[in-house]
Write a protein that holds these residues in place. Structure first.
Motif, PDB file in Angstrom:
ATOM      1  N   ALA A 224       5.463  -1.595  -7.345  1.00 52.13           N
ATOM      2  CA  ALA A 224       6.119  -0.303  -7.569  1.00 52.13           C
ATOM      3  C   ALA A 224       5.138   0.866  -7.605  1.00 52.13           C
ATOM      4  N   SER A 225       3.832   0.575  -7.392  1.00 51.28           N
ATOM      5  CA  SER A 225       2.811   1.610  -7.608  1.00 51.28           C
ATOM      6  C   SER A 225       2.690   2.608  -6.469  1.00 51.28           C
ATOM      7  N   GLY A 226       3.124   2.220  -5.263  1.00 49.27           N
ATOM      8  CA  GLY A 226       2.922   3.083  -4.102  1.00 49.27           C
ATOM      9  C   GLY A 226       1.519   3.014  -3.531  1.00 49.27           C
ATOM     10  N   HIS A 227       0.657   2.173  -4.112  1.00 49.53           N
ATOM     11  CA  HIS A 227      -0.734   2.100  -3.659  1.00 49.53           C
ATOM     12  C   HIS A 227      -0.867   1.251  -2.398  1.00 49.53           C
ATOM     13  N   LEU A 228      -1.521   1.807  -1.388  1.00 52.36           N
ATOM     14  CA  LEU A 228      -1.785   1.100  -0.141  1.00 52.36           C
ATOM     15  C   LEU A 228      -3.027   1.694   0.507  1.00 52.36           C
ATOM     16  N   ALA A 229      -3.961   0.818   0.888  1.00 47.49           N
ATOM     17  CA  ALA A 229      -5.123   1.243   1.669  1.00 47.49           C
ATOM     18  C   ALA A 229      -5.211   0.347   2.892  1.00 47.49           C
ATOM     19  N   VAL A 230      -5.464   0.945   4.054  1.00 45.54           N
ATOM     20  CA  VAL A 230      -5.646   0.167   5.280  1.00 45.54           C
ATOM     21  C   VAL A 230      -7.067   0.405   5.777  1.00 45.54           C
ATOM     22  N   LEU A 231      -7.874  -0.650   5.803  1.00 45.86           N
ATOM     23  CA  LEU A 231      -9.264  -0.557   6.232  1.00 45.86           C
ATOM     24  C   LEU A 231      -9.443  -1.237   7.581  1.00 45.86           C
ATOM     25  N   GLY A 232     -10.359  -0.714   8.385  1.00 45.72           N
ATOM     26  CA  GLY A 232     -10.646  -1.313   9.679  1.00 45.72           C
ATOM     27  C   GLY A 232     -10.389  -0.339  10.813  1.00 45.72           C
ATOM     28  N   ALA A 233     -10.286  -0.873  12.020  1.00 48.03           N
ATOM     29  CA  ALA A 233     -10.061  -0.032  13.195  1.00 48.03           C
ATOM     30  C   ALA A 233      -8.691   0.641  13.098  1.00 48.03           C
ATOM     31  N   ASP A 234      -8.591   1.858  13.631  1.00 42.82           N
ATOM     32  CA  ASP A 234      -7.294   2.548  13.628  1.00 42.82           C
ATOM     33  C   ASP A 234      -6.520   2.270  14.918  1.00 42.82           C
ATOM     34  N   LYS A 235      -6.824   1.123  15.542  1.00 43.32           N
ATOM     35  CA  LYS A 235      -6.073   0.718  16.724  1.00 43.32           C
ATOM     36  C   LYS A 235      -4.606   0.580  16.340  1.00 43.32           C
ATOM     37  N   TRP A 236      -3.718   0.992  17.242  1.00 39.93           N
ATOM     38  CA  TRP A 236      -2.275   1.028  16.977  1.00 39.93           C
ATOM     39  C   TRP A 236      -1.936   1.946  15.800  1.00 39.93           C
ATOM     40  N   LYS A 237      -2.904   2.802  15.394  1.00 37.93           N
ATOM     41  CA  LYS A 237      -2.704   3.772  14.306  1.00 37.93           C
ATOM     42  C   LYS A 237      -2.268   3.100  12.996  1.00 37.93           C
ATOM     43  N   LEU A 238      -2.858   1.952  12.717  1.00 39.50           N
ATOM     44  CA  LEU A 238      -2.456   1.217  11.511  1.00 39.50           C
ATOM     45  C   LEU A 238      -2.827   1.954  10.234  1.00 39.50           C
ATOM     46  N   SER A 239      -3.946   2.690  10.242  1.00 38.79           N
ATOM     47  CA  SER A 239      -4.269   3.456   9.033  1.00 38.79           C
ATOM     48  C   SER A 239      -3.727   4.878   9.099  1.00 38.79           C
ATOM     49  N   SER A 240      -3.810   5.516  10.279  1.00 39.78           N
ATOM     50  CA  SER A 240      -3.410   6.934  10.343  1.00 39.78           C
ATOM     51  C   SER A 240      -1.892   7.128  10.298  1.00 39.78           C
ATOM     52  N   SER A 241      -1.113   6.097  10.643  1.00 42.28           N
ATOM     53  CA  SER A 241       0.340   6.289  10.597  1.00 42.28           C
ATOM     54  C   SER A 241       1.003   5.487   9.484  1.00 42.28           C
ATOM     55  N   LYS A 242       0.211   5.087   8.481  1.00 42.33           N
ATOM     56  CA  LYS A 242       0.822   4.363   7.371  1.00 42.33           C
ATOM     57  C   LYS A 242       1.781   5.287   6.619  1.00 42.33           C
ATOM     58  N   PRO A 243       2.831   4.752   6.010  1.00 41.32           N
ATOM     59  CA  PRO A 243       3.845   5.612   5.395  1.00 41.32           C
ATOM     60  C   PRO A 243       3.278   6.439   4.240  1.00 41.32           C
ATOM     61  N   ALA A 244       3.726   7.689   4.165  1.00 42.35           N
ATOM     62  CA  ALA A 244       3.292   8.567   3.068  1.00 42.35           C
ATOM     63  C   ALA A 244       3.814   8.036   1.734  1.00 42.35           C
ATOM     64  N   GLU A 245       5.029   7.500   1.773  1.00 47.69           N
ATOM     65  CA  GLU A 245       5.625   6.905   0.568  1.00 47.69           C
ATOM     66  C   GLU A 245       5.742   5.407   0.792  1.00 47.69           C
ATOM     67  N   VAL A 246       5.057   4.619  -0.022  1.00 42.70           N
ATOM     68  CA  VAL A 246       5.156   3.165   0.090  1.00 42.70           C
ATOM     69  C   VAL A 246       6.313   2.700  -0.789  1.00 42.70           C
ATOM     70  N   PRO A 247       7.335   2.085  -0.181  1.00 42.06           N
ATOM     71  CA  PRO A 247       8.486   1.693  -0.994  1.00 42.06           C
ATOM     72  C   PRO A 247       8.129   0.596  -2.003  1.00 42.06           C
ATOM     73  N   HIS A 248       8.921   0.523  -3.058  1.00 37.74           N
ATOM     74  CA  HIS A 248       8.820  -0.593  -4.012  1.00 37.74           C
ATOM     75  C   HIS A 248       9.098  -1.864  -3.207  1.00 37.74           C
ATOM     76  N   TRP A 249       8.096  -2.745  -3.099  1.00 38.27           N
ATOM     77  CA  TRP A 249       8.235  -3.849  -2.147  1.00 38.27           C
ATOM     78  C   TRP A 249       8.499  -5.195  -2.800  1.00 38.27           C
ATOM     79  N   ALA A 250       9.189  -6.026  -1.998  1.00 34.53           N
ATOM     80  CA  ALA A 250       9.426  -7.417  -2.383  1.00 34.53           C
ATOM     81  C   ALA A 250       8.441  -8.342  -1.685  1.00 34.53           C
ATOM     82  N   ASP A 251       8.017  -7.939  -0.466  1.00 36.01           N
ATOM     83  CA  ASP A 251       7.046  -8.734   0.285  1.00 36.01           C
ATOM     84  C   ASP A 251       6.366  -7.829   1.313  1.00 36.01           C
ATOM     85  N   VAL A 252       5.210  -8.266   1.779  1.00 29.62           N
ATOM     86  CA  VAL A 252       4.455  -7.522   2.791  1.00 29.62           C
ATOM     87  C   VAL A 252       3.894  -8.526   3.793  1.00 29.62           C
TER      88      VAL A 252
END
Length: 362
Positions: A224-252
């Motif tokens: 429920a924290s909204g915390h997310l960091a994506v490290l590594g290459a930005d291929k496919w924009k995995l870090s630059s297009s990550k959601p501004a709001e991370v939903p309360h998740w059940a699985d990832v």
């Protein structure tokens, strides 16, 4: 009776269905000498091998055992699942396994110690770029080799993830460690091949889950924290297009080029590569479970259907494909409507172009 069904890529017998032909409809996996009583709870897949973990803490393997990623064998003429042999006779017992993961040619297991804590981690298989995590000298072993002095005292392993060439673990104190081919910064800086577990620096929150894509890693805080960091290459924009709001998740989860978040509301968020329809199609029903393969998704809908979409070249998304893809829609690869009334779909899995459905008694 528990039953495991598989479909998809099978050139090395990694589906364990008794032959080496790809299949696009679910076929029952075979076990030798007999089907275990305990249901499968986790599937891990390398390039050409599969590991299964059941609720009793046993591990089974099928597929290409030449790399050592299936333990000490012995290989069989007919590809079926058999319980893994990890230590030479008289080499002691590893104990109940709680987590499994695979790189392309290596495998990892986390086992409980005498106190029931997840403090033992082992690797086996081939890793010429640090994938085994055992230092520069160990590049191949079919027997499970325990990590020395890891995890640190008074911590246990709460999550384990791996992709093509790197692996990451999350510890109970909120630290994450990575190793393997991390030249794109998959385990933070400095970007290089890491031969034994190195702490991931620069995360300003306690990590609870990590998922590995091919060239990056996503680190999540509390659901429920909204915390997310994506490290590594930005291929496919995995870090630059990550959601501004991370939903309360059940699985990832993560594929080679995508990251996915299943919200507690049953909605699926995904970003990254979409050249084969890997991203969630429109109008998905409410989902209860997800399993992410190399380039496809398997999802269990609340209504009872098991759905799949993405790159279906090997039949892993079912028989209905256009140019080998299931794009902008999904196929139903299994359904609660067509299994015995006293059974239920208990778990799903996805690997390198493989899909899995486990059925158990109600």
């Amino acid at each position: 009776m528990n039953a495991l069904f598989a479909l998809g890529s099978n050139g090395s017998g990694q589906l364990g269905i008794g032959h080496q032909e790809d299949v696009s409809v679910p076929k029952p996996a075979h076990f030798h000498p007999e089907q275990p009583d305990s249901p499968v709870v986790m599937v891990a897949a390398g390039g050409n091998h599969t590991l299964l973990l059941n609720a009793a803490g046993q591990v089974f393997w099928s597929g290409d055992s030449a790399t050592g990623a299936c333990g000490l064998g012995p290989p069989t003429d007919v590809p079926v699942f058999q319980e893994i042999r990890l230590v030479q006779d008289g080499g002691g017992k590893i104990g109940n396994v709680s987590l499994i993961a695979c790189t392309w040619e290596a495998s990892f297991i986390v086992a409980r110690d005498a106190d029931g804590k997840n403090t033992r981690i082992y690797s086996f298989g081939v890793g010429t770029k640090g994938e085994l995590g055992q230092g520069e000298l160990l590049v191949r072993t079919p027997s499970a080799t325990g990590f020395k002095d890891f995890p640190p005292a008074n911590t246990e392993i709460v999550d384990l993830s791996a992709c093509m060439g790197h692996a990451v673990v999350v510890l109970s104190n909120g630290d994450a460690y990575g190793w393997g081919n991390c030249r794109k910064g998959q385990a933070g800086a400095p970007e290089k091949i890491i031969y034994s577990p190195r702490r991931v620096e620069g995360l300003d929150f306690k990590v609870t889950r990590a998922v590995c894509a091919k060239e990056s890693t996503a680190f999540f805080g509390e659901p429920a924290s909204g915390h997310l960091a994506v490290l590594g290459a930005d291929k496919w924009k995995l870090s630059s297009s990550k959601p501004a709001e991370v939903p309360h998740w059940a699985d990832v989860g993560a594929s080679w080029g995508n990251i996915y978040i299943l919200g507690t509301d049953g909605a699926l968020v995904g970003w990254g590569r979409d050249d084969h329809g890997q991203l969630p199609p429109p109008n998905l029903p409410e989902l209860t479970k997800i399993a992410i393969g190399s380039e496809h998704v398997v999802a269990h809908a609340k209504g009872g259907d098991v759905l799949s979409w993405g790159w279906g070249e090997h039949g892993n998304c079912g028989p209905k494909v256009v140019n080998n893809d299931v794009k902008g829609r999904w196929n139903v690869i299994a359904s609660s409507k067509y299994i015995p009334a006293d059974s239920r779909i208990a778990s799903i899995g996805a690997g390198c172009a493989t899909s899995w459905v486990c059925i158990t008694p109600r």
